[in-house]
Design an enzyme around this catalytic site. Structure first.
Site, PDB file in Angstrom:
ATOM      1  CE1 TYR A  74       1.794  15.574 -15.233  1.00  0.00           C
ATOM      2  CE2 TYR A  74       2.753  16.683 -17.136  1.00  0.00           C
ATOM      3  CZ  TYR A  74       2.588  15.543 -16.364  1.00  0.00           C
ATOM      4  OH  TYR A  74       3.219  14.384 -16.723  1.00  0.00           O
ATOM      5  CE  LYS A  89       5.334  14.434 -14.346  1.00  0.00           C
ATOM      6  NZ  LYS A  89       5.842  13.132 -13.830  1.00  0.00           N
ATOM      7  CG  ASP A 117      -2.000  -1.037   1.147  1.00  0.00           C
ATOM      8  OD1 ASP A 117      -2.340  -1.457   0.026  1.00  0.00           O
ATOM      9  OD2 ASP A 117      -2.508  -1.445   2.202  1.00  0.00           O
TER      10      ASP A 117
END
Length: 270
Positions: A176, A180, A82
């Site tokens: 985004y 990055k 997990d």
């Protein structure tokens, strides 16, 4: 540890349902890797109940699907663990759990994250912050934990899946792209910090890759498949590269794009 002929034997994939991540792992398995840990949200539960990843995350199906795919490719062990990108307090434990399952980690692949839509983030700052956590801050805590393990081992490669979107951020996907950009810089700094330890970082900068996550995004020039990214990573691991571009020509394309005046850059289509 690497096997008798020096090939990768053990792999940890952070983002166990990532299409790109799984393509890389499968490529390594076909080249000799045998023990794999897939870390993903609710991975242990989904292995039993075939639960899909929650909406928004890059997904290639269930962890059970991924396990079967890798076993068919030649893996002898595939373990679910997990992993929640938004729970930094648990990330060192995730790495420790992987080590307990397969021993030293030859390759750790950082491939989790979300893409989303800039138009949504423009009107939902909470969603934008959540995406930034998945695409940057979650990688900081996992990267520090992975680096500690690799440094202790004295070997291993941390493969960070970045993006050309972070090389120069466009208004079309600036949430985004900025995440990055941060991830790319963090990965390079981490690689410098590991220099001389026997461990290293490989930064991967793909362009547009058609996956479930990017299905809503128009294709861009010089696209690459997940398999092509996997081949580039395998080549980079063999050669000891610090950065790979996929396809390679994007390195030269973005060298030029970096020089564009901002007044022209902001006019690029959304």
């Amino acid at each position: 540890m690497r096997n008798a002929v020096g090939a990768v034997d053990s792999v940890l994939l952070l983002g166990g349902r990532s299409e790109i991540g799984l393509a890389i792992v499968e490529r390594l398995v076909r080249s000799g890797a045998r023990r794999v840990v897939l870390a993903a949200r609710e991975a242990a539960v989904s292995m039993l109940e075939s639960l899909p990843e929650k909406p928004g995350a890059e997904s290639a199906g269930t962890i059970a699907d991924a396990r079967d795919r890798l076993l068919s490719a030649g893996a002898t062990e595939v373990h679910p663990v997990d992993f929640d990108a938004a729970a930094p307090e648990s990330h060192a434990d995730v790495v420790a759990a992987a080590v307990k399952l397969v021993g030293d980690l030859d390759v750790v692949i950082d491939a989790f994250g979300v893409l989303g839509e800039q138009t949504t983030y423009d009107h939902d700052p909470v969603a934008a912050a959540g995406a930034a956590t998945a695409n940057y801050t979650g990688h900081v805590s996992t990267g520090i934990a992975v680096a500690a393990q690799l440094r202790e081992q004295g070997h291993g490669t941390f493969v960070v899946v970045s993006s050309v979107a972070g090389v120069r951020v466009r208004r079309a996907n600036y949430v985004y792209g900025s995440a990055k950009a941060g991830l790319d810089g963090f990965a390079q700094g981490l690689g410098d910090a590991l220099h001389g330890s026997g461990a290293r970082v490989l930064v991967v900068r793909p362009g547009y890759v058609p996956t479930r996550m990017s299905a809503h995004v128009p294709s861009a020039p010089f696209p690459a498949t997940a398999s092509e990214v996997a081949d580039a990573v395998a080549d980079g691991l063999r050669s000891g590269a610090e950065v790979v571009w996929v396809p390679r020509r994007l390195r030269f394309v973005f060298a030029g794009m970096r020089l564009l005046p901002r007044s022209l850059w902001r006019r690029l289509p959304r």
